[in-house]
Structure formats: C-alpha cells, structure tokens
Design a protein around this motif. Structure first.
Motif, mmCIF file in Angstrom:
data_model
loop_
_atom_site.group_PDB
_atom_site.id
_atom_site.type_symbol
_atom_site.label_atom_id
_atom_site.label_comp_id
_atom_site.label_asym_id
_atom_site.label_seq_id
_atom_site.Cartn_x
_atom_site.Cartn_y
_atom_site.Cartn_z
ATOM 1 N N ARG A 36 -3.894 -8.799 -6.400
ATOM 2 C CA ARG A 36 -2.842 -7.948 -7.044
ATOM 3 C C ARG A 36 -1.046 -9.143 -6.585
ATOM 4 O O ARG A 36 -0.344 -9.289 -7.667
ATOM 5 N N GLN A 81 -9.846 -0.078 1.990
ATOM 6 C CA GLN A 81 -10.610 0.352 0.690
ATOM 7 C C GLN A 81 -10.010 -0.372 -0.220
ATOM 8 O O GLN A 81 -10.648 -0.946 -0.894
ATOM 9 N N VAL A 82 -9.086 -0.323 -0.552
ATOM 10 C CA VAL A 82 -8.133 -1.466 -1.165
ATOM 11 C C VAL A 82 -7.032 -2.625 -0.732
ATOM 12 O O VAL A 82 -6.725 -2.820 -1.132
ATOM 13 N N ARG A 83 -7.525 -3.019 0.837
ATOM 14 C CA ARG A 83 -6.723 -3.804 0.736
ATOM 15 C C ARG A 83 -7.483 -5.404 -0.241
ATOM 16 O O ARG A 83 -6.069 -6.051 -0.374
ATOM 17 N N THR A 141 -6.222 9.604 -2.571
ATOM 18 C CA THR A 141 -5.934 8.497 -2.282
ATOM 19 C C THR A 141 -6.543 7.645 -0.679
ATOM 20 O O THR A 141 -7.564 7.999 -0.208
ATOM 21 N N PRO A 142 -7.232 6.278 -2.177
ATOM 22 C CA PRO A 142 -8.382 5.479 -0.984
ATOM 23 C C PRO A 142 -7.447 5.288 0.751
ATOM 24 O O PRO A 142 -6.237 4.702 0.594
ATOM 25 N N GLN A 178 -8.252 -5.263 -2.918
ATOM 26 C CA GLN A 178 -7.976 -5.659 -4.266
ATOM 27 C C GLN A 178 -6.270 -5.948 -4.212
ATOM 28 O O GLN A 178 -5.385 -6.600 -5.388
ATOM 29 N N LEU A 179 -5.831 -5.384 -3.728
ATOM 30 C CA LEU A 179 -3.914 -5.179 -3.582
ATOM 31 C C LEU A 179 -3.931 -6.759 -3.187
ATOM 32 O O LEU A 179 -2.504 -7.798 -3.630
ATOM 33 N N LEU A 230 -2.531 4.722 -6.998
ATOM 34 C CA LEU A 230 -3.934 4.164 -5.985
ATOM 35 C C LEU A 230 -4.102 5.817 -6.654
ATOM 36 O O LEU A 230 -5.685 5.757 -6.249
ATOM 37 N N SER A 244 2.495 2.206 -3.135
ATOM 38 C CA SER A 244 1.561 2.222 -4.351
ATOM 39 C C SER A 244 0.483 3.521 -4.026
ATOM 40 O O SER A 244 -0.549 3.079 -4.488
ATOM 41 N N ARG A 245 1.176 3.759 -3.464
ATOM 42 C CA ARG A 245 0.174 5.130 -3.347
ATOM 43 C C ARG A 245 -0.333 6.127 -4.688
ATOM 44 O O ARG A 245 -1.728 6.437 -4.517
ATOM 45 N N TYR A 265 0.789 -1.002 -0.390
ATOM 46 C CA TYR A 265 0.140 0.381 0.082
ATOM 47 C C TYR A 265 0.730 0.599 -0.109
ATOM 48 O O TYR A 265 0.814 2.762 -0.806
#
Length: 300
Positions: A254, A246-248, A241-242, A250-251, A132, A128-129, A125
C-alpha cells in the motif's frame, strides 16, 4: 498486485522463441506459455513486489491463467487479420503510446528497494489499526430452498416442512440433509458449508438471526427474496486486529503504491509547468460534434 497484473497482461502479446531447456508453464487451445516468458514478465518487478507475489502463490497461478487466455484470443485475432483492420489502427497507436508512457513514468517513480523502512511500516500500522481490524465473522452452513415460481408455493412449502421435520428429528445430520435436499448445489456438495463470512458480507436479515444462535444450533428458516435459508453456525470469531507481521506485506504494498501515485502526480505537475498546455477551444468544440457514436467506432 494491480501493477503486477498490468505488466503480465502487456507481456501476453510478446512472442518468445522457446527451446528444450525452457519448460512449458501452461497451455491453452494448443498455445503454450514458457518459463522464460513468465520470468521476463516478472523481471521488471522490484524486490517488494516479488516478495508479495511469493506470499500469494495462488496469485501467480491466476495471472498465468490470464496470460494464457489473452494469448489464445490474441492469436485468434491475428489469424483473422484483426490487427490490420483500419478501425483498430488508432487504438493500437494510442495503446502503444499509453503503455510506453505508463511504463516509463512508473520506472521514474519507482520507490527505492528499501522503501518503506521498518519505521515507516510500523508508523503506518499504528495509524491503520482501526482500518485493519477484522470484523466479527461466522463460519456458516445452510440448507437452501429456492423461492417458488408462481403457482408452486404449496410444493415449496411442503419441501420446507419436510426439511424442517428431518432437521428436528433426533440425531439429525445437518450435512446429510444439506447434501440431499438443499437447492444451492455448491454449498450442498460441502455438507451445506458456505465458509467464513464477515458481518459486512452477510445480509441484514440473516445477520440479525446469528447472535441468537449457539454453535451447531439450527436456525428457523430465514426468508429472503431468493428463498428460505436454514442456517447453522459452525464457528465464530470475535473482531480482532492482525499483528504487525501478519500485515507487513500488505502495508508495504500500500505504501509503495501510494508513493508511486504521489510521485507520478508530482512529475506530471512538473511537466505541465515546464510545458504549458495550449488548447484551441473553437476547434475542439467542432471536433466534439464530429465524434461518431461509441458503438459505431469498431465493429468485429
């Protein structure tokens, strides 16, 4: 979700016996898809993939639709004996080999259920900030007038003037004008609303006009190749930036996909070391001259 889609597509060819305790999940053209068939298709997924699917209910609906469409086409092909056509046999053989090989290789390289760890997720995270970050976006509505056909310029411009006159009138209702006069029917049915679009999704000519507009202010007509767009900004969001939660998912998807790809490449490289490839270049050169044109290989 790509791996999930692939597993479901291969499952479309399976024929499973059903009983009264196995409810119908969907049907198409007299073909039914049962609960057990869907569960069997999903059975090979890891916990992370199942959690990802649970977070996107619409994805399962879409994939079941894909299964149904493929199933009805598959049965049509069987009814027409397409599976016994001589030209299709090499394709069936290579497809079967590829499916078995791909499935086996992925099973060998599937990451453990605990991967990625919380620490690995947070590190990804942080790294990738920037990627994202969601760019500035606008919720737009429009009234659209299509570009005139040759010889109809006067009619189109008269229609444009009539729309502008209505929009500039006191207490003008943009949504009503869009419903009645916009020539883009999908947005017209929603009072002209297009929805949320990021800056990257908006054509440059339109994007240039947006910063000048306040919320709920109607723009001057913007001319593009397809016609005139009269715009209204219903809402706007600044770049953001989420947060991590919120992107757990998705990450996680990936990182798991990247690890699978890396492990598969490593396994293939190891296999090549154990079993060196030998190619008869002379025979291969002759073979290339004998390959028929692509459009002549299989014809329905």
């Amino acid at each position: 979700m790509k791996l999930l889609h692939t597993s479901l597509i291969f499952a479309c060819g399976l024929v499973c016996a059903a009983d009264d305790t196995d409810p119908v999940i969907g049907s198409i053209g007299g073909v039914e898809l049962r609960e057990r068939e869907v569960l069997e298709s999903l059975g090979g997924l890891g916990t992370m993939d199942k959690e990802a699917l649970a977070s996107e209910p619409a994805a399962l609906n879409k994939l079941v639709c894909s299964m149904l469409v493929q199933r009805v086409i598959y049965q049509e092909a069987l009814e027409k004996k397409w599976d016994v056509e001589p030209a299709i046999q090499p394709l069936l053989k290579s497809t079967r080999e590829a499916a078995i090989t791909d499935s086996y290789l992925k099973s060998l390289c599937r990451p453990p259920e605990g991967y990625p760890s919380e620490s690995e997720l947070r590190t990804a995270y942080t790294a990738s900030r920037e990627a994202l970050t969601v760019p500035r976006s606008y919720r737009l509505a429009q009234v659209f007038i299509a570009a005139p056909e040759e010889g109809a310029e006067k009619t189109a411009k008269a229609r444009l003037e009539a729309i502008l006159k209505r929009l500039k009138a006191a207490e003008a209702d943009f949504g009503q004008v869009a419903r009645e006069m916009s020539e883009e029917k999908e947005s017209a049915a929603r009072d002209g609303e297009i929805g949320w679009l990021s800056e990257k999704q908006i054509q440059p000519e339109i994007l240039a006009a947006l910063p000048k507009l306040r919320l709920n202010v109607v723009s001057e007509p913007v001319r593009l190749k397809d016609g005139w767009h009269i715009l209204k900004v219903l809402d706007a969001r600044e770049p953001f930036t989420p947060i991590f939660d919120q992107v757990r998912v998705q990450l996680s998807q990936r990182l798991r996909a990247e690890k699978i790809r890396a492990d598969m490449q490593a396994y293939v490289a190891e296999t090549l070391q154990k079993h060196p490839v030998a190619i008869n270049e002379v025979a291969l050169s002759k073979l290339l001259q004998e390959i028929p044109p692509r459009d002549s290989v299989i014809k329905p």
